[in-house]
Scaffold this active site. Structure first.
Site, short mmCIF file in Angstrom:
data_model
loop_
_atom_site.label_atom_id
_atom_site.label_comp_id
_atom_site.label_asym_id
_atom_site.label_seq_id
_atom_site.Cartn_x
_atom_site.Cartn_y
_atom_site.Cartn_z
N ASP A 74 0.79 -1.28 0.09
CA ASP A 74 -0.02 0.10 -0.08
C ASP A 74 0.88 1.27 0.13
OD1 ASP A 74 0.80 -0.72 2.67
OD2 ASP A 74 -0.61 0.60 3.48
N ASP A 104 8.71 4.16 -1.23
CA ASP A 104 8.21 3.59 0.06
C ASP A 104 6.79 2.98 -0.57
OD1 ASP A 104 7.20 3.20 2.48
OD2 ASP A 104 6.31 5.09 2.75
N GLU A 136 0.03 -1.35 5.52
CA GLU A 136 0.93 -0.92 6.63
C GLU A 136 0.92 0.66 6.93
OE1 GLU A 136 4.94 0.95 7.50
OE2 GLU A 136 3.56 1.40 5.88
#
Length: 386
Positions: A74, A104, A136
């Site tokens: 995610d 990320d 997350e």
């Protein structure tokens, strides 16, 4: 199937807009199909609504422990951000690859997936596990049911490397986090007669002031852990809502606060202190005016900190893979503490910089991807000789 580069894989991954509020299933099915074409079976762990899934796969002998390579699928939203490129279409400029999630942390996942053919080509004596999670970014929520299942297994991974962006530097620790919501119920009245009401905003302000006092106490030098920056546990209020009109004494107010706790400090101490202050000091005054007054606390999310010993097997592994024993810590949280809690010692190391994460025009450099590719090649070489 011919090998694919980490850059080409990243281009595919970025095209899936897996913002945490949305499903990640299209991305997971893409990964599952890619692995299947290579002859690698994968296992999915769904959320209750069957709208999101974690993926677990193993390359090599499945009963020999081995090393987990972990990443979350995610990403954070792009709403309101001033992007100069399409965030969900990979762009390249001057050796940088732009797109939401490049640093990320789809860059790491891309490197792992691109390395699978070379993993398969090696006679691994210990396996490499692929562990990709959801949610997350909203409290390390999605990985938990998968870890609960892995924890029961005799052949769970022996060690874990979480590929969060650290510029490929080995990281052994980060703080834990506890997020809470406080809801204050007062009593409304006309503001001209304010003493007849219970001002929920004012009592919320007293609670927030108390949080500030608790935070100041935690910052005392005797409580410092200089592995971290700042070197102490912190408390902060991030959101507050309350009131309907200036001439109405507000009956409701709520605020969200968080504790970033150094390893060894129990973050629950902070809300416990705040509850005691609410019950012993504030509620008697509030209920003297209105018996319906109340103060409630609700848990929002939490994850544990990480403090892997530098002499541990997993720390020595990442040192061998990166060629560095300059271990450090990071201020941001990861799923690493949850892996560690599940009995899988963990380190953090991955391509890209956290300075780029969550920002418009997020990027990872080609140089960082190449460094990660090289690290994963060293891992495969090491595991064929174990």
């Amino acid at each position: 199937m011919s090998n694919v580069s980490s850059r080409a894989m990243l281009e595919q991954l970025i095209s899936f807009p897996t913002v945490s509020r949305d499903s990640n299933l299209e991305l997971i099915r893409f990964i599952q199909a890619y692995l299947s074409r290579l002859g690698v079976e994968s296992e999915l762990f769904y959320n209750a609504e069957l709208t999101k899934a974690n993926l677990f796969a193993t390359v090599g002998p499945p009963d020999q422990g081995g090393v987990a390579l972990s990443g979350h699928t995610d990403v954070v939203p792009v709403d309101g951000q001033n992007w100069t490129v399409d965030p969900f279409s990979l762009s390249e400029n001057d050796g940088r690859l732009y797109g939401r999630g490049t640093s990320d942390m789809k860059g790491f996942i891309a490197c792992v997936l691109a390395a699978v053919p070379s993993f398969l080509a090696k006679p691994l004596k210990k396996p490499i596990h692929l562990v990709f999670s959801y949610d997350e970014e909203v409290g390390c929520l999605g990985v938990r049911p998968m870890l609960a299942e892995l924890e029961k297994r005799n052949n769970k991974p022996q060690l874990c490397l979480v590929g969060e962006p650290t510029l490929m530097q080995p990281v052994l620790g980060h703080k834990g986090k506890l997020a809470m919501r406080c809801s204050v119920k007062g009593a409304a009245c006309h503001s001209a007669y304010s003493p007849q009401g219970v001002n929920a905003i004012e009592y919320a302000a007293k609670l927030i002031g108390k949080l500030g006092e608790i935070g100041e106490a935690l910052a005392q030098p005797e409580l410092h852990d200089h592995r971290f920056e700042p070197p102490y546990s912190t408390v902060q209020t991030g959101v507050i809502k309350g009131g309907r009109a200036l001439n109405i004494v507000p009956a409701e107010c709520e605020f969200d606060f968080e504790i970033r706790a150094i390893p060894g400090f129990d973050a629950a101490v902070v809300p416990d202190q705040l509850k005691t202050y609410a019950q012993e000091t504030l509620l008697p005054k509030m209920r003297a005016v209105s018996g319906q007054s109340d103060i409630q606390f609700d848990h929002l999310s939490d994850y544990p900190g990480l403090a892997t010993p530098p002499e541990s097997e997993v720390a020595q592994l990442v040192a061998a893979l990166t060629g560095s024993t300059q271990f450090s810590t990071v201020a941001f949280g990861t799923e690493g503490g949850l892996f560690n809690q599940a009995g899988i010692p963990t380190v953090i190391c991955g391509p890209g910089s956290i300075d780029q994460a969550h920002k418009p025009d997020e990027f990872v450099s080609l140089e960082q991807l190449a460094a990660c590719d090289a690290m994963l090649a060293r891992l495969a070489n090491l595991l064929q000789n174990k």
